[in-house]
Design a protein around this motif. Structure first.
Motif, PDB file in Angstrom:
ATOM      1  N   ASP A 251       0.851  -1.192   0.000  1.00  0.00           N
ATOM      2  CA  ASP A 251       0.000   0.000   0.000  1.00  0.00           C
ATOM      3  C   ASP A 251       0.888   1.244   0.000  1.00  0.00           C
ATOM      4  O   ASP A 251       1.552   1.547   0.987  1.00  0.00           O
ATOM      5  CB  ASP A 251      -0.910  -0.011   1.235  1.00  0.00           C
ATOM      6  CG  ASP A 251      -1.817   1.205   1.285  1.00  0.00           C
ATOM      7  OD1 ASP A 251      -2.155   1.753   0.213  1.00  0.00           O
ATOM      8  OD2 ASP A 251      -2.196   1.607   2.399  1.00  0.00           O
ATOM      9  N   ALA A 252       0.911   1.928  -1.167  1.00  0.00           N
ATOM     10  CA  ALA A 252       1.626   3.200  -1.290  1.00  0.00           C
ATOM     11  C   ALA A 252       3.072   3.114  -0.818  1.00  0.00           C
ATOM     12  O   ALA A 252       3.536   3.912  -0.005  1.00  0.00           O
ATOM     13  CB  ALA A 252       0.882   4.300  -0.527  1.00  0.00           C
ATOM     14  N   GLY A 253       3.804   2.122  -1.322  1.00  0.00           N
ATOM     15  CA  GLY A 253       5.210   2.001  -0.999  1.00  0.00           C
ATOM     16  C   GLY A 253       5.522   1.332   0.320  1.00  0.00           C
ATOM     17  O   GLY A 253       6.681   1.215   0.707  1.00  0.00           O
ATOM     18  N   ARG A 254       4.508   0.888   1.027  1.00  0.00           N
ATOM     19  CA  ARG A 254       4.725   0.173   2.280  1.00  0.00           C
ATOM     20  C   ARG A 254       3.999  -1.170   2.229  1.00  0.00           C
ATOM     21  O   ARG A 254       3.169  -1.396   1.353  1.00  0.00           O
ATOM     22  CB  ARG A 254       4.214   0.995   3.467  1.00  0.00           C
ATOM     23  CG  ARG A 254       2.739   1.343   3.348  1.00  0.00           C
ATOM     24  CD  ARG A 254       2.246   2.113   4.542  1.00  0.00           C
ATOM     25  NE  ARG A 254       0.813   2.409   4.420  1.00  0.00           N
ATOM     26  CZ  ARG A 254       0.036   2.758   5.429  1.00  0.00           C
ATOM     27  NH1 ARG A 254       0.551   2.848   6.652  1.00  0.00           N
ATOM     28  NH2 ARG A 254      -1.244   3.017   5.233  1.00  0.00           N
ATOM     29  N   ILE A 255       4.334  -2.043   3.151  1.00  0.00           N
ATOM     30  CA  ILE A 255       3.675  -3.343   3.233  1.00  0.00           C
ATOM     31  C   ILE A 255       2.940  -3.435   4.561  1.00  0.00           C
ATOM     32  O   ILE A 255       3.551  -3.357   5.633  1.00  0.00           O
ATOM     33  CB  ILE A 255       4.692  -4.498   3.111  1.00  0.00           C
ATOM     34  CG1 ILE A 255       5.373  -4.454   1.739  1.00  0.00           C
ATOM     35  CG2 ILE A 255       3.994  -5.849   3.313  1.00  0.00           C
ATOM     36  CD1 ILE A 255       6.421  -5.533   1.557  1.00  0.00           C
ATOM     37  N   LEU A 256       1.632  -3.568   4.472  1.00  0.00           N
ATOM     38  CA  LEU A 256       0.801  -3.752   5.657  1.00  0.00           C
ATOM     39  C   LEU A 256       0.642  -5.251   5.920  1.00  0.00           C
ATOM     40  O   LEU A 256       0.438  -6.026   4.995  1.00  0.00           O
ATOM     41  CB  LEU A 256      -0.579  -3.121   5.450  1.00  0.00           C
ATOM     42  CG  LEU A 256      -0.624  -1.621   5.166  1.00  0.00           C
ATOM     43  CD1 LEU A 256      -2.058  -1.194   4.934  1.00  0.00           C
ATOM     44  CD2 LEU A 256      -0.017  -0.839   6.325  1.00  0.00           C
ATOM     45  N   ARG A 257       0.716  -5.642   7.166  1.00  0.00           N
ATOM     46  CA  ARG A 257       0.486  -7.041   7.550  1.00  0.00           C
ATOM     47  C   ARG A 257      -0.804  -7.089   8.357  1.00  0.00           C
ATOM     48  O   ARG A 257      -0.820  -6.812   9.547  1.00  0.00           O
ATOM     49  CB  ARG A 257       1.687  -7.594   8.321  1.00  0.00           C
ATOM     50  CG  ARG A 257       2.985  -7.529   7.516  1.00  0.00           C
ATOM     51  CD  ARG A 257       4.147  -8.190   8.225  1.00  0.00           C
ATOM     52  NE  ARG A 257       3.979  -9.648   8.259  1.00  0.00           N
ATOM     53  CZ  ARG A 257       3.834 -10.352   9.375  1.00  0.00           C
ATOM     54  NH1 ARG A 257       3.818  -9.748  10.549  1.00  0.00           N
ATOM     55  NH2 ARG A 257       3.699 -11.660   9.325  1.00  0.00           N
ATOM     56  N   VAL A 258      -1.883  -7.421   7.657  1.00  0.00           N
ATOM     57  CA  VAL A 258      -3.218  -7.378   8.253  1.00  0.00           C
ATOM     58  C   VAL A 258      -3.510  -8.708   8.948  1.00  0.00           C
ATOM     59  O   VAL A 258      -3.472  -9.763   8.304  1.00  0.00           O
ATOM     60  CB  VAL A 258      -4.277  -7.103   7.161  1.00  0.00           C
ATOM     61  CG1 VAL A 258      -5.674  -7.094   7.768  1.00  0.00           C
ATOM     62  CG2 VAL A 258      -3.977  -5.787   6.451  1.00  0.00           C
ATOM     63  N   PRO A 259      -3.815  -8.715  10.241  1.00  0.00           N
ATOM     64  CA  PRO A 259      -4.183  -9.965  10.923  1.00  0.00           C
ATOM     65  C   PRO A 259      -5.416 -10.582  10.260  1.00  0.00           C
ATOM     66  O   PRO A 259      -6.405  -9.893  10.026  1.00  0.00           O
ATOM     67  CB  PRO A 259      -4.474  -9.516  12.362  1.00  0.00           C
ATOM     68  CG  PRO A 259      -3.739  -8.212  12.522  1.00  0.00           C
ATOM     69  CD  PRO A 259      -3.796  -7.556  11.167  1.00  0.00           C
ATOM     70  N   VAL A 260      -5.352 -11.864   9.966  1.00  0.00           N
ATOM     71  CA  VAL A 260      -6.451 -12.487   9.232  1.00  0.00           C
ATOM     72  C   VAL A 260      -7.744 -12.498  10.032  1.00  0.00           C
ATOM     73  O   VAL A 260      -8.842 -12.497   9.456  1.00  0.00           O
ATOM     74  CB  VAL A 260      -6.084 -13.915   8.779  1.00  0.00           C
ATOM     75  CG1 VAL A 260      -4.946 -13.889   7.783  1.00  0.00           C
ATOM     76  CG2 VAL A 260      -5.752 -14.802   9.968  1.00  0.00           C
TER      77      VAL A 260
ATOM     78  N   THR B  83     -16.286 -13.992  -4.155  1.00  0.00           N
ATOM     79  CA  THR B  83     -16.352 -13.625  -2.738  1.00  0.00           C
ATOM     80  C   THR B  83     -15.829 -14.736  -1.836  1.00  0.00           C
ATOM     81  O   THR B  83     -16.191 -15.900  -1.995  1.00  0.00           O
ATOM     82  CB  THR B  83     -17.807 -13.302  -2.317  1.00  0.00           C
ATOM     83  OG1 THR B  83     -18.389 -12.365  -3.227  1.00  0.00           O
ATOM     84  CG2 THR B  83     -17.837 -12.716  -0.902  1.00  0.00           C
ATOM     85  N   ILE B  84     -14.979 -14.353  -0.879  1.00  0.00           N
ATOM     86  CA  ILE B  84     -14.527 -15.225   0.200  1.00  0.00           C
ATOM     87  C   ILE B  84     -14.983 -14.590   1.506  1.00  0.00           C
ATOM     88  O   ILE B  84     -14.884 -13.372   1.675  1.00  0.00           O
ATOM     89  CB  ILE B  84     -12.990 -15.371   0.207  1.00  0.00           C
ATOM     90  CG1 ILE B  84     -12.512 -16.086  -1.063  1.00  0.00           C
ATOM     91  CG2 ILE B  84     -12.509 -16.134   1.432  1.00  0.00           C
ATOM     92  CD1 ILE B  84     -10.996 -16.116  -1.204  1.00  0.00           C
ATOM     93  N   VAL B  85     -15.473 -15.401   2.444  1.00  0.00           N
ATOM     94  CA  VAL B  85     -15.972 -14.848   3.704  1.00  0.00           C
ATOM     95  C   VAL B  85     -15.267 -15.503   4.880  1.00  0.00           C
ATOM     96  O   VAL B  85     -14.861 -16.670   4.819  1.00  0.00           O
ATOM     97  CB  VAL B  85     -17.509 -15.045   3.827  1.00  0.00           C
ATOM     98  CG1 VAL B  85     -17.868 -16.515   4.026  1.00  0.00           C
ATOM     99  CG2 VAL B  85     -18.073 -14.205   4.965  1.00  0.00           C
ATOM    100  N   ASN B  86     -15.081 -14.730   5.931  1.00  0.00           N
ATOM    101  CA  ASN B  86     -14.609 -15.249   7.211  1.00  0.00           C
ATOM    102  C   ASN B  86     -15.823 -15.870   7.901  1.00  0.00           C
ATOM    103  O   ASN B  86     -16.694 -15.157   8.394  1.00  0.00           O
ATOM    104  CB  ASN B  86     -14.025 -14.122   8.055  1.00  0.00           C
ATOM    105  CG  ASN B  86     -13.447 -14.591   9.374  1.00  0.00           C
ATOM    106  OD1 ASN B  86     -13.777 -15.660   9.867  1.00  0.00           O
ATOM    107  ND2 ASN B  86     -12.581 -13.776   9.960  1.00  0.00           N
ATOM    108  N   VAL B  87     -15.900 -17.208   7.935  1.00  0.00           N
ATOM    109  CA  VAL B  87     -17.115 -17.867   8.422  1.00  0.00           C
ATOM    110  C   VAL B  87     -17.352 -17.585   9.905  1.00  0.00           C
ATOM    111  O   VAL B  87     -18.499 -17.656  10.375  1.00  0.00           O
ATOM    112  CB  VAL B  87     -17.053 -19.391   8.180  1.00  0.00           C
ATOM    113  CG1 VAL B  87     -17.038 -19.699   6.699  1.00  0.00           C
ATOM    114  CG2 VAL B  87     -15.847 -20.020   8.866  1.00  0.00           C
ATOM    115  N   GLY B  88     -16.298 -17.243  10.640  1.00  0.00           N
ATOM    116  CA  GLY B  88     -16.468 -16.924  12.046  1.00  0.00           C
ATOM    117  C   GLY B  88     -17.164 -15.597  12.280  1.00  0.00           C
ATOM    118  O   GLY B  88     -17.590 -15.316  13.419  1.00  0.00           O
ATOM    119  N   ARG B  89     -17.285 -14.784  11.235  1.00  0.00           N
ATOM    120  CA  ARG B  89     -17.940 -13.479  11.368  1.00  0.00           C
ATOM    121  C   ARG B  89     -19.374 -13.488  10.833  1.00  0.00           C
ATOM    122  O   ARG B  89     -20.018 -12.451  10.779  1.00  0.00           O
ATOM    123  CB  ARG B  89     -17.119 -12.407  10.635  1.00  0.00           C
ATOM    124  CG  ARG B  89     -15.662 -12.332  11.032  1.00  0.00           C
ATOM    125  CD  ARG B  89     -15.486 -12.020  12.512  1.00  0.00           C
ATOM    126  NE  ARG B  89     -15.944 -10.692  12.860  1.00  0.00           N
ATOM    127  CZ  ARG B  89     -15.143  -9.620  12.892  1.00  0.00           C
ATOM    128  NH1 ARG B  89     -13.852  -9.753  12.620  1.00  0.00           N
ATOM    129  NH2 ARG B  89     -15.628  -8.446  13.223  1.00  0.00           N
TER     130      ARG B  89
END
Length: 267
Positions: A169-178, A225-231
């Motif tokens: 993202d804009a020259g940086r790498i975000l590590r998003v918790p799944v 579409t992929i969904v987080n089934v826990g949500r």
């Protein structure tokens, strides 16, 4: 000679019940147990069982997906454990070495073990592989399924699942918790990853993301579409055979008829 046996079922009591019944057969050696398809994939590689009792309906990687991923040379004789309806049982009767209906009766399990003994004595394991291939074709609606078509990329099972998704993202790498991901949808050649606060965009395909995410937590419910089934908080049936999923964020997603087998994972 002992028959090296693996028991695969997502219910601990079911695995225990099969193991206790098998203990009455001195030539059966239970070398391992697995609670899901991913664990079974590694257990087969580690223990090289001759026989596998396989639960068909498991969350995440189910029994059929496991069979497609196992290398043909390692594929054990397979006795299915199932609660499938009568239509599907016709395929089992025609193509499986044997199948057991839940709840399992002692006499049926004993009969299945005897069929396995006869199969091994007749050295028809290769024929068993051919029958499994026909079974996969019947269940998938492709009766002329070839071996190449039946095999899936085993990397999805062999690779460790990611706990954080790396996004540029804009020259940086975000590590998003799944666990923060609610759902993912496609936008052309890009994927939109939706969390509770933000939407991140990355260049990838649905198949790539499916291989990187834990199938026990993330399931595809539509071609885009992929969904987080826990949500998922609520499941609403629609008149045309589709469903609508309501997430705990209030977002509504469509589960298409092509993926209606995923409904059981959301109950």
């Amino acid at each position: 000679m002992s028959i090296r046996t693996l028991i695969v079922d997502d219910e601990p009591l079911a695995r225990r019940g099969i193991a206790l019944r098998l203990a009455r057969h001195p030539d059966i050696e239970v070398v391992g147990e697995a609670a899901n398809g991913r664990e079974a994939f590694f257990a087969i590689s580690e223990h090289l069982p001759t026989l596998m009792f396989l639960d068909v309906q498991m969350p995440g990687v189910d029994g059929f997906e496991l069979l497609r991923a196992v290398p043909l040379a390692q594929l054990p004789l397979t006795v299915f454990v199932t609660a499938y309806d009568q239509y599907a049982l016709q395929a089992f009767e025609a193509n499986a070495i044997d199948y057991l209906l839940k709840p399992i009766e002692d006499a049926r399990l004993d009969a299945a073990v005897e069929r396995v003994r006869r199969a091994l004595a007749a050295r028809d394991a290769d024929d068993h592989c051919a029958r499994l291939l026909r079974l996969l074709g019947n269940v998938s609606g492709k009766p002329d399924l070839t071996l190449d078509e039946a095999l899936v990329d085993a990397d999805r099972l062999a690779q460790p699942v990611e706990e954080r998704l790396a996004i540029r993202d804009a020259g940086r790498i975000l590590r998003v918790p799944v666990e923060e991901i609610l759902w993912i949808d496609a936008a052309g050649d890009y994927m939109c990853v939706h969390t509770g606060k933000d939407t991140h965009v990355l260049r990838a395909t649905m198949r790539e993301l499916e291989s990187r995410l834990d199938p026990r937590r993330f399931q595809r419910i539509h071609r885009s579409t992929i969904v987080n089934v826990g949500r998922v908080k609520e499941l609403r049936a629609h008149l045309n055979g589709e469903y609508f999923l309501i997430l705990d964020s209030g977002q509504q997603l469509k589960l298409s008829r092509s993926y209606k087998d995923k409904v059981r994972l959301l109950h």
